[in-house]
Design a protein around this motif. Structure first.
Motif, PDB file in Angstrom:
ATOM      1  N   GLU A 242      17.499  37.880  14.014  1.00  0.00           N
ATOM      2  CA  GLU A 242      18.098  37.812  12.677  1.00  0.00           C
ATOM      3  C   GLU A 242      17.804  36.474  12.014  1.00  0.00           C
ATOM      4  O   GLU A 242      17.476  36.414  10.822  1.00  0.00           O
ATOM      5  CB  GLU A 242      19.605  38.053  12.764  1.00  0.00           C
ATOM      6  CG  GLU A 242      19.969  39.489  13.128  1.00  0.00           C
ATOM      7  CD  GLU A 242      21.438  39.642  13.481  1.00  0.00           C
ATOM      8  OE1 GLU A 242      22.184  38.629  13.386  1.00  0.00           O
ATOM      9  OE2 GLU A 242      21.853  40.767  13.836  1.00  0.00           O
ATOM     10  N   ALA A 243      17.911  35.394  12.779  1.00  0.00           N
ATOM     11  CA  ALA A 243      17.660  34.072  12.212  1.00  0.00           C
ATOM     12  C   ALA A 243      16.194  33.889  11.846  1.00  0.00           C
ATOM     13  O   ALA A 243      15.866  33.308  10.799  1.00  0.00           O
ATOM     14  CB  ALA A 243      18.092  32.988  13.203  1.00  0.00           C
TER      15      ALA A 243
ATOM     16  N   ASP B 252      22.328  27.225  20.930  1.00  0.00           N
ATOM     17  CA  ASP B 252      22.476  27.921  19.655  1.00  0.00           C
ATOM     18  C   ASP B 252      21.253  28.800  19.456  1.00  0.00           C
ATOM     19  O   ASP B 252      20.180  28.322  19.071  1.00  0.00           O
ATOM     20  CB  ASP B 252      22.609  26.891  18.533  1.00  0.00           C
ATOM     21  CG  ASP B 252      22.852  27.531  17.173  1.00  0.00           C
ATOM     22  OD1 ASP B 252      22.689  28.760  17.056  1.00  0.00           O
ATOM     23  OD2 ASP B 252      23.190  26.801  16.234  1.00  0.00           O
ATOM     24  N   ASN B 253      21.394  30.093  19.708  1.00  0.00           N
ATOM     25  CA  ASN B 253      20.245  30.993  19.658  1.00  0.00           C
ATOM     26  C   ASN B 253      19.774  31.276  18.243  1.00  0.00           C
ATOM     27  O   ASN B 253      18.609  31.615  18.037  1.00  0.00           O
ATOM     28  CB  ASN B 253      20.566  32.287  20.393  1.00  0.00           C
ATOM     29  CG  ASN B 253      20.382  32.161  21.884  1.00  0.00           C
ATOM     30  OD1 ASN B 253      19.468  32.713  22.454  1.00  0.00           O
ATOM     31  ND2 ASN B 253      21.254  31.404  22.539  1.00  0.00           N
TER      32      ASN B 253
ATOM     33  N   TYR C 205       8.603  26.191  12.438  1.00  0.00           N
ATOM     34  CA  TYR C 205       7.394  25.661  13.059  1.00  0.00           C
ATOM     35  C   TYR C 205       6.184  26.511  12.681  1.00  0.00           C
ATOM     36  O   TYR C 205       5.154  25.984  12.229  1.00  0.00           O
ATOM     37  CB  TYR C 205       7.552  25.613  14.581  1.00  0.00           C
ATOM     38  CG  TYR C 205       6.354  25.012  15.282  1.00  0.00           C
ATOM     39  CD1 TYR C 205       6.253  23.630  15.448  1.00  0.00           C
ATOM     40  CD2 TYR C 205       5.326  25.811  15.759  1.00  0.00           C
ATOM     41  CE1 TYR C 205       5.146  23.065  16.066  1.00  0.00           C
ATOM     42  CE2 TYR C 205       4.217  25.258  16.379  1.00  0.00           C
ATOM     43  CZ  TYR C 205       4.136  23.887  16.532  1.00  0.00           C
ATOM     44  OH  TYR C 205       3.036  23.325  17.135  1.00  0.00           O
ATOM     45  N   LEU C 206       6.295  27.819  12.843  1.00  0.00           N
ATOM     46  CA  LEU C 206       5.181  28.706  12.515  1.00  0.00           C
ATOM     47  C   LEU C 206       4.851  28.657  11.024  1.00  0.00           C
ATOM     48  O   LEU C 206       3.683  28.580  10.636  1.00  0.00           O
ATOM     49  CB  LEU C 206       5.515  30.153  12.906  1.00  0.00           C
ATOM     50  CG  LEU C 206       5.206  30.600  14.329  1.00  0.00           C
ATOM     51  CD1 LEU C 206       5.649  32.044  14.529  1.00  0.00           C
ATOM     52  CD2 LEU C 206       3.726  30.459  14.642  1.00  0.00           C
TER      53      LEU C 206
ATOM     54  N   GLU D 298      15.449  30.038  13.927  1.00  0.00           N
ATOM     55  CA  GLU D 298      15.167  29.230  12.738  1.00  0.00           C
ATOM     56  C   GLU D 298      14.096  28.182  13.020  1.00  0.00           C
ATOM     57  O   GLU D 298      13.154  27.993  12.224  1.00  0.00           O
ATOM     58  CB  GLU D 298      16.452  28.565  12.262  1.00  0.00           C
ATOM     59  CG  GLU D 298      17.451  29.544  11.672  1.00  0.00           C
ATOM     60  CD  GLU D 298      18.832  28.939  11.485  1.00  0.00           C
ATOM     61  OE1 GLU D 298      19.013  27.741  11.825  1.00  0.00           O
ATOM     62  OE2 GLU D 298      19.729  29.656  11.003  1.00  0.00           O
ATOM     63  N   LYS D 299      14.213  27.475  14.144  1.00  0.00           N
ATOM     64  CA  LYS D 299      13.223  26.441  14.477  1.00  0.00           C
ATOM     65  C   LYS D 299      11.844  27.057  14.707  1.00  0.00           C
ATOM     66  O   LYS D 299      10.822  26.472  14.330  1.00  0.00           O
ATOM     67  CB  LYS D 299      13.667  25.663  15.721  1.00  0.00           C
ATOM     68  CG  LYS D 299      14.850  24.737  15.496  1.00  0.00           C
ATOM     69  CD  LYS D 299      15.199  23.987  16.785  1.00  0.00           C
ATOM     70  CE  LYS D 299      16.373  23.050  16.594  1.00  0.00           C
ATOM     71  NZ  LYS D 299      16.716  22.321  17.849  1.00  0.00           N
TER      72      LYS D 299
END
Length: 346
Positions: free
Chosen positions: A174-175, A135-136, A146-147, A141-142
C-alpha cells in the motif's frame, strides 16, 4: 546460510522424553518461562533470527522452553502455542505470518492472562503486550523513493509483493503504491503477489518479462525469499548487468541478509532496507521478560533508537531499518556484516 545446531535445538529434539526443566535456560525463573514460536526456517532472514534467539538464550538470556517452528502454517502456530502454554509458558513470543487468523488464539491467551510479544508482524485483532517490528510502510515508501529517483521519475517497474494476508505485505504494498501514484505518476508499476514464495515470484516475473522486456526496475519485498531465484532468472535472460552499465535493471530489496549485501557489492542489485534480525530477537526477549515482571510501557522514543507507538490492540516498538547501498554496504553496525564476521571466526 547454514543453521547451526545449538543447545536449544538439542533440547527440542528430546522434548518428548526429557523433563522440561532440563532444557531451561537462564537463572531467572521467578516470573515463569517464555514460550517461543519461530515462524519459518525457509529464508535466510528467519534462520538468522532463530540463530540470534538461540545465542541470546544460551548466553544468560531469560528462562525459556525449547523453540517451536510453525513452518509458515497458521494452524501449527496455534498448536505450537497451545503446547507451549500447556508446558508452562507464562509469556509467548510469536511471529504469525497470517495476521488475521491468529485472533482467536490471542483472545484465548488474553483470557489466561498470558502476555504476547509479536515479532515482525502486527496481528489484526487480539491483545498483544508489544509488537516488535520495523515500520513496514516506511519500507514501501523508501523503496518507492529510491526507485523513482534512480529512474528519473519514469519507466516500468515490477513489484514482488509478499503475502497480502499479512500486515507486512499489505503495509509495504500500500505504501509503495501510494508513493508511486503521488510522487512518480509516470512510473508504471506491475504488482506481482507471491505469498512470500520464491518460485511463485520467479514464475510471475518471467511471465512479465515475456510481455515487457523493457523493465527498468524491480522492488523485492523480501530478499530472503526472492533474491536467489530472481538473480538466477535475470542471469538466464541475460538481464543481470552490473550497476552503472547500460541496460542495468535497478533493484531494491527488503531484509538486509548477507547475500543481499554481497549482491550490492557485486553490482547485481542496488539497495536493500536492513530489517534488524538481531534487534528483533533481542527486544522480543526483552519485552517478554518485562511482561513477566509486570512492567508497562507508554508511547514515545526509546533508549535504543526507536519509537513505541500506540496501536488498537496494544503497543508497537518500531525499530530502525536503514537503507543500504554501495556507499554503506560495509558498515560494521549492519547485522548481516556482524553475522558474517561471527561465522568466519567459527
Amino acid at each position: 546460510m547454514r543453521l547451526r545446531t545449538t543447545g536449544a535445538a538439542a533440547c527440542a529434539a528430546v522434548l518428548a522424553t526429557a523433563v522440561l526443566t532440563g532444557c531451561n535456560r537462564g537463572s531467572d525463573t521467578a516470573g515463569g518461562r517464555i514460550g517461543i514460536d519461530v515462524p519459518r526456517t525457509d529464508t535466510d532472514f528467519w534462520n538468522s533470527y532463530q540463530q540470534y534467539l538461540e545465542k541470546d538464550l544460551d548466553h544468560g538470556g531469560p528462562a525459556a522452553l525449547p523453540l517451536s517452528n510453525s513452518q509458515n502454517d497458521i494452524a501449527k502456530v496455534v498448536a505450537d502455542v497451545q503446547a507451549l502454554t500447556g508446558q508452562g509458558a507464562k509469556a509467548i513470543v510469536m511471529a504469525p505470518q497470517d495476521t488475521g487468523a491468529i485472533t482467536a488464539e490471542l483472545r484465548r491467551l488474553a483470557e489466561k492472562k498470558i502476555p504476547v510479544v509479536s515479532v515482525d508482524t502486527r496481528p489484526d485483532e487480539g491483545r498483544v503486550y508489544m509488537v516488535v517490528r520495523a515500520d513496514n510502510r516506511a519500507y514501501g515508501e523508501k523503496s518507492c523513493e529510491y526507485l523513482g529517483r534512480r529512474l528519473g521519475g519514469r519507466g516500468r517497474v515490477a513489484e514482488l509483493q509478499g503475502d497480502l494476508s499479512s500486515v507486512n505485505g499489505r503495509d509495504r504494498s500500500e505504501a509503495f503504491a501510494s508513493c508511486m501514484r503521488q510522487k512518480f505518476p509516470r512510473v508504471t508499476v506491475h504488482e506481482l503477489a507471491t505469498d512470500w514464495k520464491g518460485d511463485v515470484a520467479s514464475g510471475k516475473l518471467q511471465s512479465l518479462l515475456a510481455q515487457h522486456p523493457d523493465l527498468d526496475g524491480l522492488y523485492m519485498q523480501a530478499g530472503g525469499a526472492f533474491l536467489q531465484p530472481t538473480l538466477a532468472l535475470l542471469e538466464q535472460k541475460k538481464l543481470l548487468k552490473p550497476a552503472g552499465s547500460d541496460g542495468h535493471l535497478t533493484i531494491i530489496s527488503n531484509d538486509g541478509i548477507p547475500d543481499e549485501l554481497d549482491a550490492i557489492r557485486a553490482g547485481k542489485i542496488d539497495a536493500t532496507l536492513s530489517q534488524p534480525a538481531d534487534l528483533y530477537a533481542k527486544y522480543a526477549l526483552y519485552y517478554a521478560r518485562a511482561a513477566l515482571a509486570g512492567k508497562t510501557f507508554r508511547p514515545g522514543p526509546t533508549d535504543h533508537g526507536s519509537a513505541i507507538v500506540k496501536i488498537k490492540n496494544g503497543l508497537e516498538d518500531q525499530l530502525p531499518a536503514p537503507l543500504v547501498t554501495k556507499d554503506n554496504v560495509n558498515d560494521t553496525t549492519l547485522w548481516a556484516n556482524q553475522l558474517e564476521k561471527k561465522e568466519k571466526k567459527q
